[in-house]
Design a protein around this motif. Structure first.
Motif, mmCIF file in Angstrom:
data_model
loop_
_atom_site.group_PDB
_atom_site.id
_atom_site.type_symbol
_atom_site.label_atom_id
_atom_site.label_comp_id
_atom_site.label_asym_id
_atom_site.label_seq_id
_atom_site.Cartn_x
_atom_site.Cartn_y
_atom_site.Cartn_z
ATOM 1 N N VAL A 193 0.856 -1.187 0.000
ATOM 2 C CA VAL A 193 0.000 0.000 0.000
ATOM 3 C C VAL A 193 0.891 1.236 0.000
ATOM 4 N N ARG A 194 0.673 2.100 -0.956
ATOM 5 C CA ARG A 194 1.499 3.305 -1.083
ATOM 6 C C ARG A 194 0.826 4.533 -0.492
ATOM 7 N N GLU A 195 -0.498 4.572 -0.595
ATOM 8 C CA GLU A 195 -1.190 5.784 -0.167
ATOM 9 C C GLU A 195 -2.647 5.453 0.134
ATOM 10 N N VAL A 196 -3.193 6.103 1.161
ATOM 11 C CA VAL A 196 -4.605 5.959 1.507
ATOM 12 C C VAL A 196 -5.166 7.345 1.801
ATOM 13 N N SER A 197 -6.343 7.621 1.295
ATOM 14 C CA SER A 197 -7.024 8.870 1.630
ATOM 15 C C SER A 197 -8.467 8.563 2.002
ATOM 16 N N VAL A 198 -9.024 9.401 2.847
ATOM 17 C CA VAL A 198 -10.426 9.302 3.242
ATOM 18 C C VAL A 198 -11.086 10.635 2.939
ATOM 19 N N ASP A 199 -12.099 10.618 2.112
ATOM 20 C CA ASP A 199 -12.780 11.837 1.664
ATOM 21 C C ASP A 199 -11.792 12.863 1.120
ATOM 22 N N GLY A 200 -10.778 12.358 0.413
ATOM 23 C CA GLY A 200 -9.814 13.225 -0.250
ATOM 24 C C GLY A 200 -8.669 13.693 0.609
ATOM 25 N N ALA A 201 -8.692 13.396 1.903
ATOM 26 C CA ALA A 201 -7.621 13.834 2.798
ATOM 27 C C ALA A 201 -6.703 12.660 3.117
ATOM 28 N N PRO A 202 -5.385 12.877 3.162
ATOM 29 C CA PRO A 202 -4.470 11.782 3.476
ATOM 30 C C PRO A 202 -4.798 11.142 4.820
ATOM 31 N N ALA A 203 -4.710 9.808 4.842
ATOM 32 C CA ALA A 203 -4.981 9.055 6.072
ATOM 33 C C ALA A 203 -3.755 8.221 6.404
ATOM 34 N N THR A 204 -3.558 7.963 7.690
ATOM 35 C CA THR A 204 -2.490 7.055 8.093
ATOM 36 C C THR A 204 -3.022 5.629 8.053
ATOM 37 N N PHE A 205 -2.097 4.671 7.935
ATOM 38 C CA PHE A 205 -2.527 3.281 7.851
ATOM 39 C C PHE A 205 -1.431 2.377 8.380
ATOM 40 N N THR A 206 -1.840 1.195 8.842
ATOM 41 C CA THR A 206 -0.914 0.171 9.296
ATOM 42 C C THR A 206 -1.361 -1.169 8.721
ATOM 43 N N ARG A 207 -0.435 -2.118 8.680
ATOM 44 C CA ARG A 207 -0.719 -3.455 8.181
ATOM 45 C C ARG A 207 -0.396 -4.478 9.256
ATOM 46 N N LYS A 208 -1.255 -5.484 9.389
ATOM 47 C CA LYS A 208 -0.990 -6.631 10.241
ATOM 48 C C LYS A 208 -1.683 -7.831 9.620
ATOM 49 N N GLY A 209 -0.897 -8.764 9.116
ATOM 50 C CA GLY A 209 -1.485 -9.894 8.413
ATOM 51 C C GLY A 209 -2.263 -9.408 7.211
ATOM 52 N N ASP A 210 -3.510 -9.850 7.101
ATOM 53 C CA ASP A 210 -4.368 -9.458 5.983
ATOM 54 C C ASP A 210 -5.251 -8.268 6.316
ATOM 55 N N GLU A 211 -4.954 -7.578 7.422
ATOM 56 C CA GLU A 211 -5.754 -6.432 7.836
ATOM 57 C C GLU A 211 -5.020 -5.135 7.527
ATOM 58 N N LEU A 212 -5.686 -4.255 6.803
ATOM 59 C CA LEU A 212 -5.212 -2.901 6.550
ATOM 60 C C LEU A 212 -6.043 -1.964 7.424
ATOM 61 N N THR A 213 -5.416 -1.357 8.432
ATOM 62 C CA THR A 213 -6.128 -0.464 9.347
ATOM 63 C C THR A 213 -5.907 0.970 8.911
ATOM 64 N N VAL A 214 -7.003 1.679 8.693
ATOM 65 C CA VAL A 214 -6.977 3.054 8.195
ATOM 66 C C VAL A 214 -7.439 3.985 9.303
ATOM 67 N N ARG A 215 -6.680 5.052 9.517
ATOM 68 C CA ARG A 215 -7.055 6.082 10.489
ATOM 69 C C ARG A 215 -7.271 7.397 9.747
ATOM 70 N N PRO A 216 -8.519 7.807 9.581
ATOM 71 C CA PRO A 216 -8.776 9.069 8.887
ATOM 72 C C PRO A 216 -8.287 10.241 9.719
ATOM 73 N N PRO A 217 -8.057 11.390 9.075
ATOM 74 C CA PRO A 217 -7.540 12.544 9.820
ATOM 75 C C PRO A 217 -8.492 13.038 10.893
#
Length: 469
Positions: A101-125
């Motif tokens: 994963v190179r980049e994640v955004s939520v409603d057009g704003a950059p979001a932070t993210f982490t990976r663990k196994g097959d789970e991609l956890t997204v934290r919106p701003p």
């Protein structure tokens, strides 16, 4: 479903053993709670498959943009997910296996993210309010690796081939090629933009949205499935294909595709798909989608899968029996989708019984003969020890789910009579069109239409570990 090339259901586990866990308690709500109480759950709530799917939101639509190069087996992807929060969310999960994963955004704003196994956890701003729509965009790339199981079937998901990819994702293989909420209880509509080298054909669900466009040695195909679809039914099968397009006698768009190695199967697939789709429309009610057909690829999967609008046959020329089975799934499994995998007999039992109905319709072996032959199996046959009404997570595609599931329907037919039984099939398909179903709902409808207490019948056929009388 999984169907072997000899036309006999190859019923095997597609997933590793997963431990059962107690159902999650409802998450607390409120703006002043600790952040961990406002995170979407890492599973959707299926206790048999606790890490499949995700909680806290429902997806309404996927936009998939994929660029795939068969020679390097590299996939570049951008997936845009339109969803609605079902609770306040400070974070939420998506299912994604491998890939970077190179980049994640939520409603057009950059979001932070982490990976663990097959789970991609997204934290919106900022937290997403409950009952609020939102859009998440994930940019990713890498070499897709298909999923494998620990039993005797093998490989599923996005499977690279010499000229493209064979994509059959049941039960939880869609996460091998795009981030999603990978459980059948969350269906959505889909748009696909698939870019491949010129000369390669990209086949996905639904219908083409405009003509393919070629530039710079690459061709982009745009497909649209406007009817709700479970993620495991999504496909992006790629390769060199012979195509035949047209309509069924009833006017439904029909597309058959075959790898050049199986060119001789093209006309038979096209003709049988048309005839069977139209016939099932008289038995089960109106066809639920806008197109039908099938794809034969040169990958020796040894099984078929009922990908929505485009069943996929892996490395064999399908006969009418298999085609009848996969097309019956367009009603039972695709339009009517199970909420939990334990009710899989509602897919496979119905499609197996459809095979028997097709044989009966063609003046061959009757459904009663199939039923009688199977019922004569000895009492110690393993099929009788597996109650199909409760599919086991470590043996999901057991033969009993198919055959004993089909026998349940014939026992019901004999108990309530043909008129009520076939009314039941149409009513079941109509009342739950594009929705989700459970065994309890089917039993309730059968009792309502027949006016009979059928608990004993369903208990004996679906839930007891012995041969019914």
């Amino acid at each position: 479903m999984r169907f072997d090339r000899r036309g006999v259901a190859m019923l095997a586990t597609l997933i590793s053993v997963l431990a059962c866990s107690p159902a999650d308690e409802p998450p607390p709500t409120g703006h002043h709670l600790p952040a961990d109480h406002r995170a979407g759950a890492p599973g959707i709530g299926d206790p048999d498959f606790p890490t499949d799917g995700n909680g806290g939101y429902d997806v309404s639509h996927y936009d998939l943009a994929i660029d795939y190069t068969p020679t390097t087996k590299r996939l570049e992807g951008v997936t845009t997910i339109h969803a609605g929060a079902t609770q306040e969310l400070t974070s939420f999960n998506l299912d994604l296996a491998g890939l970077t994963v190179r980049e994640v955004s939520v409603d057009g704003a950059p979001a932070t993210f982490t990976r663990k196994g097959d789970e991609l956890t997204v934290r919106p701003p900022q937290a997403i309010d409950g009952n609020t729509p939102f859009t998440v965009k994930v940019t990713y790339s890498g070499l897709p690796k298909p999923a494998t199981n620990n039993a005797n079937l093998g490989t599923y998901g996005f499977i690279p081939t010499s000229d493209g990819a064979f994509v059959a994702s049941e039960p939880n293989g869609s996460k091998t090629w795009f981030p999603n909420n990978d459980h059948p209880s969350d269906k959505a509509t889909f748009d696909f933009a698939i870019t491949v080298p010129a000369g390669v054909t990209a086949l996905a669900n639904g219908e083409l949205a405009g003509q393919p466009t070629t530039a710079g040695g690459k061709t982009t195909y745009r497909w649209r499935e406007r009817h709700p679809m479970a993620t495991y039914l999504a496909t992006a099968t790629l390769g060199k294909f012979e195509l035949r397009r047209g309509n069924t006698a009833a006017g439904i768009a029909n597309l058959a595709a075959a790898d050049p190695k199986f060119k001789a199967s093209l006309n038979g697939l096209y003709t049988a798909s048309a005839e069977i789709t139209d016939y099932w429309s008289t038995v089960f009610g109106p066809y639920p989608f806008s197109s039908t057909g099938g794809v034969v690829d040169d990958y020796s999967a040894g099984y078929a899968l009922e990908n929505q609008t485009k069943p996929l046959y892996g490395g064999f020329d399908p006969g009418e029996t298999i085609i009848a089975h996969e097309l019956a799934h367009q009603w039972f499994g695709n339009s009517l989708t199970i909420r939990r995998w334990k009710d899989l007999w509602l897919n496979e039992g119905f499609a197996t019984y459809a095979e028997w109905l097709w044989s009966e319709h063609k003046g061959k072996k009757t459904a009663e003969s199939f039923f009688t032959d199977f019922h004569q199996r000895p009492a110690d046959d393993p099929m009788w020890k597996y109650p199909p009404g409760r599919a086991k997570p470590d043996d999901l595609f057991n033969q009993s789910v198919y055959t004993r599931g089909g026998m349940t329907l014939h026992a019901l037919r004999k108990a309530i009579g043909d008129a009520t039984f076939f009314t039941l099939l149409k009513t079941w398909a109509a009342e739950h069109r594009y929705g989700h179903v459970t065994t309890e709902q089917f039993v309730d409808l059968a009792e309502r239409l027949s006016g009979k207490d059928l608990n004993g019948l369903f208990d004996a056929w679906l839930f007891q570990p012995r041969r019914p009388a």
